[in-house]
Design an enzyme around this catalytic site. Structure first.
Site, PDB file in Angstrom:
ATOM      1  N   CYS A   2       0.836  -1.201   0.000  1.00  8.50           N
ATOM      2  CA  CYS A   2       0.000   0.000   0.000  1.00  8.50           C
ATOM      3  C   CYS A   2       0.872   1.254   0.000  1.00  8.50           C
ATOM      4  CB  CYS A   2      -0.893   0.016   1.232  1.00  8.50           C
ATOM      5  SG  CYS A   2      -2.008  -1.383   1.343  1.00  8.50           S
ATOM      6  N   ILE A  57      -5.485  -9.083   2.837  1.00  7.59           N
ATOM      7  CA  ILE A  57      -6.083  -9.889   3.912  1.00  7.59           C
ATOM      8  C   ILE A  57      -7.603  -9.835   3.870  1.00  7.59           C
ATOM      9  CG2 ILE A  57      -6.325 -10.099   6.423  1.00  7.59           C
ATOM     10  CD1 ILE A  57      -3.367  -9.437   6.648  1.00  7.59           C
TER      11      ILE A  57
END
Length: 133
Positions: A2, A57
């Site tokens: 990210c 996730i």
């Protein structure tokens, strides 16, 4: 991986932040997080947290960052992985912390909410984050 941006402008002479400029900087990191993008600013526009998401996730929209704590007090942008987040989540759930996502990001918020800075010492992984309390 990210992309995160945090800007804090609390010097007495600091101007109000240019939110569009922060959003443009965030969007120059599309290669770091092609799955989603968002930003948050506080009421006086002196704090901005921005995020480009690479969903790994929890792939649901609830995992979009900046993530807010269940009680609305905390905000976070996070990159990395907390290896022991499932164990911490079980422990935090057992003492009353609530969760809306399956993310390791939300576990950071709950750990900080429950244990303060000491909760950060319990995180195992490789990560970077900015948290606004």
């Amino acid at each position: 991986m990210c992309g995160i941006i945090s800007v804090f402008a609390y010097h007495p002479n600091a101007p109000v932040l240019d939110i569009a400029a922060v959003a443009a900087a965030r969007d120059r990191m599309t290669h770091r997080g092609p799955d989603a993008a968002d930003l948050w600013t506080n009421d006086d526009r002196r704090v901005v947290l921005a995020h480009r998401r690479l969903a790994i996730i929890d792939l649901s929209p609830q995992g979009v960052q900046p993530l807010v704590s269940v009680d609305g007090r905390l905000r976070i942008v996070f990159n990395g992985e907390i290896y022991n987040y499932k164990e911490l989540r079980r422990e935090l759930s057992a003492v009353g912390e609530r969760f809306r996502t399956e993310t390791d990001t939300e576990v950071i918020l709950a750990a900080y909410n429950r244990w303060g800075r000491d909760g950060l010492k319990r995180l195992r992984g490789m990560f970077a984050f900015a948290l606004w309390d």
